[in-house]
Structures are given as structure tokens and as C-alpha cells.
Design a protein around this motif. Structure first.
Motif, PDB file in Angstrom:
ATOM      1  N   LYS A  63       0.818  -1.225   0.130  1.00  0.00           N
ATOM      2  CA  LYS A  63      -0.040   0.015   0.003  1.00  0.00           C
ATOM      3  C   LYS A  63       0.715   1.242  -0.207  1.00  0.00           C
ATOM      4  O   LYS A  63       0.291   2.345  -0.313  1.00  0.00           O
ATOM      5  CB  LYS A  63      -0.818  -0.073   1.120  1.00  0.00           C
ATOM      6  N   ASP A  64       2.114   1.324   0.456  1.00  0.00           N
ATOM      7  CA  ASP A  64       2.981   2.355   0.422  1.00  0.00           C
ATOM      8  C   ASP A  64       3.617   2.578  -0.973  1.00  0.00           C
ATOM      9  O   ASP A  64       4.296   3.527  -1.129  1.00  0.00           O
ATOM     10  CB  ASP A  64       3.683   2.509   1.404  1.00  0.00           C
ATOM     11  N   ARG A  65       3.529   1.692  -1.816  1.00  0.00           N
ATOM     12  CA  ARG A  65       3.999   1.636  -3.104  1.00  0.00           C
ATOM     13  C   ARG A  65       3.139   1.328  -4.404  1.00  0.00           C
ATOM     14  O   ARG A  65       3.518   1.811  -5.569  1.00  0.00           O
ATOM     15  CB  ARG A  65       5.142   0.500  -3.301  1.00  0.00           C
ATOM     16  N   PHE A  66       1.858   0.979  -4.154  1.00  0.00           N
ATOM     17  CA  PHE A  66       0.944   0.907  -5.248  1.00  0.00           C
ATOM     18  C   PHE A  66      -0.166   1.756  -5.060  1.00  0.00           C
ATOM     19  O   PHE A  66      -0.669   1.862  -3.883  1.00  0.00           O
ATOM     20  CB  PHE A  66       0.605  -0.786  -5.273  1.00  0.00           C
ATOM     21  N   THR A  67      -0.868   1.925  -6.405  1.00  0.00           N
ATOM     22  CA  THR A  67      -1.851   2.983  -6.086  1.00  0.00           C
ATOM     23  C   THR A  67      -3.021   2.371  -7.231  1.00  0.00           C
ATOM     24  O   THR A  67      -2.696   2.200  -8.490  1.00  0.00           O
ATOM     25  CB  THR A  67      -1.552   4.356  -6.535  1.00  0.00           C
ATOM     26  N   ILE A  68      -4.260   2.173  -7.174  1.00  0.00           N
ATOM     27  CA  ILE A  68      -5.377   1.847  -7.961  1.00  0.00           C
ATOM     28  C   ILE A  68      -6.061   2.896  -8.059  1.00  0.00           C
ATOM     29  O   ILE A  68      -6.388   3.792  -7.198  1.00  0.00           O
ATOM     30  CB  ILE A  68      -6.173   0.432  -7.336  1.00  0.00           C
TER      31      ILE A  68
END
Length: 113
Positions: A63-68
Motif C-alpha cells: 500500500k505504500d508503493r502501489f496505487t489503484i
């Protein structure tokens, strides 16, 4: 409904990729779009999901690296992946759920150290 995933590739650790999943057909039936991944020898796991209203959830490990995100005008959902690690190597799948359950074909992501 058909889902077309794209954007995979090979990158070095620390690199970035953006996956896209374009939906065609009766997309009004889709309430939730999600990305899953399956690494060799492991079970498929949920990575991130987003509702038609834009509410997003991402697993803690990324969650600190990926964004949807989603572009409703383009009927497309994106997964922005930054600071990639070798353990992110997997086949990534998009999924749409609503009145039915739809899967796109996988796109390979390979991260080398």
C-alpha cells in the motif's frame, strides 16, 4: 464483459510500471474492479480493489508503493506500481465483479534485483 489487461514487463528493482485493465461490453454490471497476482508456486492473491464510486483498498504489503485508480470515461482501471521489488514478480490479473464475475488475461511483471 471483456477485460483486457496490459502494461506488464521486466524492470529492475526500484522501477515502476503501470498496469491497465480496459473493460468492454456490459460494464454497467461491474461494481468492483480488482487486481490480483499469482507468483510461481503460490496462490493467487488480491492486491487492490476499487469500487465504482472510487473507494479503494490495497493490501498492506504494497500500500505504500502501489496505487489503484479508475477512469470511468475510459472504462479503465490502473495499478501504478512504484519501488518494485523482486517479490512483486508475478502474473497480474484484473477482475470485475457485479452481476457476473469477469477475469482478464494475465500480464507478466518481472522485477530483477
Amino acid at each position: 464483459v471483456q477485460l483486457q489487461a496490459s502494461g506488464g514487463g521486466s524492470v529492475q528493482a526500484g522501477g515502476s510500471l503501470r498496469l491497465s485493465c480496459a473493460a468492454t461490453g456490459s460494464i454497467g454490471n461491474i461494481n468492483v474492479m480488482a487486481w490480483y497476482r499469482q507468483a510461481p508456486g503460490k496462490q493467487r492473491e488480491l492486491v487492490a480493489m476499487i469500487t465504482v464510486g472510487g473507494t479503494a483498498n490495497i493490501i498492506d504489503s504494497v500500500k505504500d508503493r502501489f496505487t489503484i485508480s479508475r477512469d470511468n470515461a475510459k472504462n479503465t482501471v490502473y495499478l501504478q506500481m512504484n519501488s518494485l521489488k523482486p517479490e512483486d514478480t508475478a502474473v497480474y490479473y484484473c477482475r470485475g465483479r457485479g452481476s457476473g464475475d469477469y477475469w482478464g488475461q494475465g500480464t507478466q511483471v518481472t522485477v530483477s534485483s
